[in-house]
Design a protein around this motif. Structure first.
Motif, mmCIF file in Angstrom:
data_model
loop_
_atom_site.group_PDB
_atom_site.id
_atom_site.type_symbol
_atom_site.label_atom_id
_atom_site.label_comp_id
_atom_site.label_asym_id
_atom_site.label_seq_id
_atom_site.Cartn_x
_atom_site.Cartn_y
_atom_site.Cartn_z
ATOM 1 N N TYR A 39 0.852 -1.188 0.000
ATOM 2 C CA TYR A 39 0.000 0.000 0.000
ATOM 3 C C TYR A 39 0.889 1.240 0.000
ATOM 4 O O TYR A 39 2.110 1.144 0.128
ATOM 5 C CB TYR A 39 -0.932 -0.028 1.214
ATOM 6 N N ASP A 40 0.274 2.401 -0.129
ATOM 7 C CA ASP A 40 1.092 3.619 -0.164
ATOM 8 C C ASP A 40 1.041 4.404 1.139
ATOM 9 O O ASP A 40 1.412 5.577 1.165
ATOM 10 C CB ASP A 40 0.706 4.502 -1.351
ATOM 11 N N ARG A 41 0.579 3.770 2.199
ATOM 12 C CA ARG A 41 0.731 4.323 3.544
ATOM 13 C C ARG A 41 0.742 3.158 4.533
ATOM 14 O O ARG A 41 0.348 2.038 4.202
ATOM 15 C CB ARG A 41 -0.367 5.318 3.889
ATOM 16 N N SER A 42 1.167 3.409 5.750
ATOM 17 C CA SER A 42 1.342 2.337 6.726
ATOM 18 C C SER A 42 0.015 1.663 7.046
ATOM 19 O O SER A 42 -1.029 2.312 7.153
ATOM 20 C CB SER A 42 1.950 2.891 8.016
ATOM 21 N N ILE A 43 0.069 0.339 7.212
ATOM 22 C CA ILE A 43 -1.102 -0.434 7.635
ATOM 23 C C ILE A 43 -0.812 -1.167 8.949
ATOM 24 O O ILE A 43 -1.545 -2.089 9.330
ATOM 25 C CB ILE A 43 -1.529 -1.448 6.558
ATOM 26 N N GLU A 44 0.247 -0.758 9.651
ATOM 27 C CA GLU A 44 0.648 -1.481 10.853
ATOM 28 C C GLU A 44 -0.403 -1.416 11.956
ATOM 29 O O GLU A 44 -0.464 -2.299 12.805
ATOM 30 C CB GLU A 44 1.994 -0.957 11.354
ATOM 31 N N GLY A 45 -1.250 -0.379 11.985
ATOM 32 C CA GLY A 45 -2.279 -0.300 13.010
ATOM 33 C C GLY A 45 -3.580 -0.959 12.644
ATOM 34 O O GLY A 45 -4.529 -0.959 13.442
ATOM 35 N N VAL A 46 -3.666 -1.546 11.450
ATOM 36 C CA VAL A 46 -4.908 -2.193 11.022
ATOM 37 C C VAL A 46 -5.070 -3.528 11.741
ATOM 38 O O VAL A 46 -4.121 -4.308 11.823
ATOM 39 C CB VAL A 46 -4.901 -2.405 9.492
ATOM 40 N N PRO A 47 -6.247 -3.837 12.282
ATOM 41 C CA PRO A 47 -6.451 -5.094 13.007
ATOM 42 C C PRO A 47 -6.199 -6.318 12.128
ATOM 43 O O PRO A 47 -6.461 -6.296 10.925
ATOM 44 C CB PRO A 47 -7.919 -5.037 13.435
ATOM 45 N N GLY A 234 -11.657 -6.919 -1.787
ATOM 46 C CA GLY A 234 -10.952 -7.423 -0.617
ATOM 47 C C GLY A 234 -9.548 -6.885 -0.489
ATOM 48 O O GLY A 234 -9.067 -6.617 0.619
ATOM 49 N N LEU A 235 -8.854 -6.699 -1.618
ATOM 50 C CA LEU A 235 -7.513 -6.132 -1.573
ATOM 51 C C LEU A 235 -7.507 -4.742 -0.933
ATOM 52 O O LEU A 235 -6.507 -4.313 -0.365
ATOM 53 C CB LEU A 235 -6.938 -6.034 -2.984
ATOM 54 N N CYS A 236 -8.634 -4.042 -1.022
ATOM 55 C CA CYS A 236 -8.716 -2.664 -0.539
ATOM 56 C C CYS A 236 -8.992 -2.555 0.955
ATOM 57 O O CYS A 236 -8.952 -1.432 1.500
ATOM 58 C CB CYS A 236 -9.816 -1.922 -1.300
ATOM 59 N N ALA A 237 -9.273 -3.662 1.650
ATOM 60 C CA ALA A 237 -9.718 -3.573 3.044
ATOM 61 C C ALA A 237 -8.712 -2.863 3.960
ATOM 62 O O ALA A 237 -9.098 -1.952 4.702
ATOM 63 C CB ALA A 237 -10.057 -4.968 3.570
ATOM 64 N N PRO A 238 -7.430 -3.242 3.970
ATOM 65 C CA PRO A 238 -6.496 -2.505 4.833
ATOM 66 C C PRO A 238 -6.382 -1.035 4.449
ATOM 67 O O PRO A 238 -6.238 -0.164 5.320
ATOM 68 C CB PRO A 238 -5.172 -3.251 4.634
ATOM 69 N N MET A 239 -6.422 -0.745 3.147
ATOM 70 C CA MET A 239 -6.404 0.649 2.702
ATOM 71 C C MET A 239 -7.604 1.411 3.249
ATOM 72 O O MET A 239 -7.473 2.551 3.734
ATOM 73 C CB MET A 239 -6.402 0.698 1.166
ATOM 74 N N ALA A 240 -8.782 0.789 3.169
ATOM 75 C CA ALA A 240 -9.995 1.440 3.663
ATOM 76 C C ALA A 240 -9.914 1.704 5.157
ATOM 77 O O ALA A 240 -10.340 2.757 5.650
ATOM 78 C CB ALA A 240 -11.215 0.580 3.335
ATOM 79 N N ALA A 241 -9.351 0.746 5.909
ATOM 80 C CA ALA A 241 -9.185 0.939 7.348
ATOM 81 C C ALA A 241 -8.201 2.059 7.643
ATOM 82 O O ALA A 241 -8.428 2.900 8.521
ATOM 83 C CB ALA A 241 -8.722 -0.360 8.001
ATOM 84 N N ALA A 242 -7.106 2.095 6.907
ATOM 85 C CA ALA A 242 -6.077 3.119 7.149
ATOM 86 C C ALA A 242 -6.549 4.514 6.778
ATOM 87 O O ALA A 242 -6.084 5.504 7.351
ATOM 88 C CB ALA A 242 -4.811 2.772 6.368
ATOM 89 N N ARG A 243 -7.471 4.608 5.828
ATOM 90 C CA ARG A 243 -7.925 5.914 5.347
ATOM 91 C C ARG A 243 -9.324 6.271 5.841
ATOM 92 O O ARG A 243 -9.884 7.276 5.424
ATOM 93 C CB ARG A 243 -7.896 5.932 3.813
#
Length: 452
Positions: A39-47, A234-243
């Motif tokens: 992704y183009d931003r951190s997803i480390e805080g995504v559950p 489904g690929l977008c789920a962490p992106m959606a959580a981060a944004r």
């Protein structure tokens, strides 16, 4: 017993990675590569329950095709329920899908703290709310541009994915750079954010073997006919959580009245959801020609220099010679726009070449292309503008009488290619591995996941 397992899900900075294991009968559908999305931003805080979604969305249909179960440590509870509904829809659509069961050690719901990845505490547990932002999968084609126009008041984040029509191979770096530049320019002109994702989903799962094994059941490739609605969303789920995205739009390819076995339909996409995000199959009530009308109104009011990108051959403009370029150019004419002003080198003299190419079977066409040409013909018959040249009049007269169904049937894959697929489908895995390069070469140019 058939099964697939997702192991060791790890979020390192902006990269998601996990390993895939399977029962011996499903090993041929895995290449051994870890499943990866950048992704183009951190997803480390995504559950972790949401981090599991990209892989689940792509492997579950493979398991369902073989009556297999899927195992994962943690999964978002809302998505787990959604998968049951998507499974029912896909199994109803495709007779060869047998279904299976998802087993998780734990189902989770994101808490306020967990959902604050983007520094915003507006979401708690549960489904989507009206407080979050929106996002739209975007390529700059007719469908996604129409969806942008329809939802432009919400200023959606434009999401583009590498790993589908553009592979993660280094040879496609220039194509990806071209797409990023075009989408970024479109977004900058409108004050929008962008999100760029890169995945190896089509190489972690053996796309060539999926094609060889299931092409006999579908009108298109595995992903276009079965997996791409669920897989892309489904690929977008962490992106959606981060944004903090609460509404995620995927533009419709088809429209109400077209009953095709297609991987992105309202009864699939509208059921996809996870904590705080709902997905939408957008524009299904509009035919392709209707969508061009929406774009034409936008051009006349707000964007006189808008250029579309739909070409099947290149990403740095439109070749003007492939079927999709011709089809879009004719559609623009019928919506009152001049194609050459919007990215298509097209003139009245091209109508004759278009007709001859269709009659000669120059392109491999599927049922969806037949419906799209029928849509153009309906506009010509019902409310099309007066032809502005003898060439245009002659083409429209031919189109009124053309047997479009026979044009599609005449462009099916050659018998030698079909027999090769059968051989690969039934070969032991070591034998298939030796034949893989030939099969991969054969599929190039024959199968594609349609760009939106």
């Amino acid at each position: 017993m058939s099964w697939l397992a997702i192991d060791r899900i790890d979020a390192d900075g902006s990269t998601l990675e996990c390993t895939l294991r399977s029962s011996p009968d499903l090993e041929r559908f895995l290449t051994g590569e870890p499943f990866r999305v950048s992704y183009d931003r951190s997803i480390e805080g995504v559950p972790e329950g949401i981090l599991a979604i990209p892989a689940l969305a792509n492997v579950c249909p493979v398991a369902w095709a073989n009556g297999g179960d899927v195992y994962v440590d943690r999964v978002d509870a809302t998505f787990a329920h959604a998968l049951e509904e998507v499974e029912a829809s896909l199994c109803s659509m495709h007779d060869f899908l047998e279904g299976g069961t998802l087993y998780a050690r734990e189902t989770t719901s994101a808490t306020v703290t967990e959902r604050s990845v983007a520094g915003d505490d507006r979401h708690a547990t549960g489904d989507a709310t009206e407080d979050g932002g929106s996002a739209l999968l975007f390529t700059g084609g007719v469908d996604s541009t129409c969806s942008y126009v329809r939802h432009r008041e919400s200023e959606p984040t434009l999401v583009s994915i590498r790993g589908w029509t553009i592979t993660p191979d280094r040879a496609d770096d220039e194509k990806w750079d071209t797409l990023r530049a075009r989408v970024s320019s479109f977004a900058d002109e409108r004050g929008l954010e962008t999100a760029f994702l890169e995945t190896n989903a089509l190489s972690a799962l053996d796309h060539a073997m999926l094609l060889a094994h299931y092409r006999r059941y579908v009108d298109g490739a595995w992903y276009s006919s079965v997996g791409h609605g669920l897989g892309l969303l489904g690929l977008c789920a962490p992106m959606a959580a981060a944004r903090d995205v609460s509404d995620l739009y995927l533009a419709a390819t088809h429209w109400d009245g077209i009953d095709l076995e297609w991987g992105s339909r309202p009864d699939v996409d509208e059921r996809v959801r996870w904590t705080a995000t709902r997905c939408h199959h957008d524009g299904y009530h509009l035919t392709r020609q209707d969508r061009l009308d929406v774009i034409a109104d936008y051009v006349r009011c707000d964007a006189p220099n808008l250029e579309l990108q739909t070409c099947n051959r290149r990403l740095d403009g439109n070749c003007g010679e492939c079927e999709k370029c011709y089809r879009t150019a004719v559609g623009l004419r019928l919506s009152g726009l001049e194609p050459s002003n919007h990215g298509y080198p097209f003139s009245d003299a091209d109508y004759d070449q278009l007709r001859r190419s269709l009659e000669a079977g120059a392109w491999e066409l599927g049922e969806d292309e037949r419906y799209m040409w029928e849509d153009i013909r309906d506009r010509v018959l019902e409310a099309g503008p007066e032809p502005r040249s003898p060439e245009e009049r002659a083409f429209f007269e031919w189109l009124r009488a053309a047997d479009l169904e026979s044009l599609v049937e005449d462009t099916r894959a050659p018998l030698s290619h079909r027999l090769f697929r059968v051989g690969a489908r039934n070969a032991p895995t070591p034998v298939y591995n030796a034949a893989y390069p030939a099969l991969k070469t054969m599929q190039t140019g024959l199968e594609r996941v349609r760009s939106r």
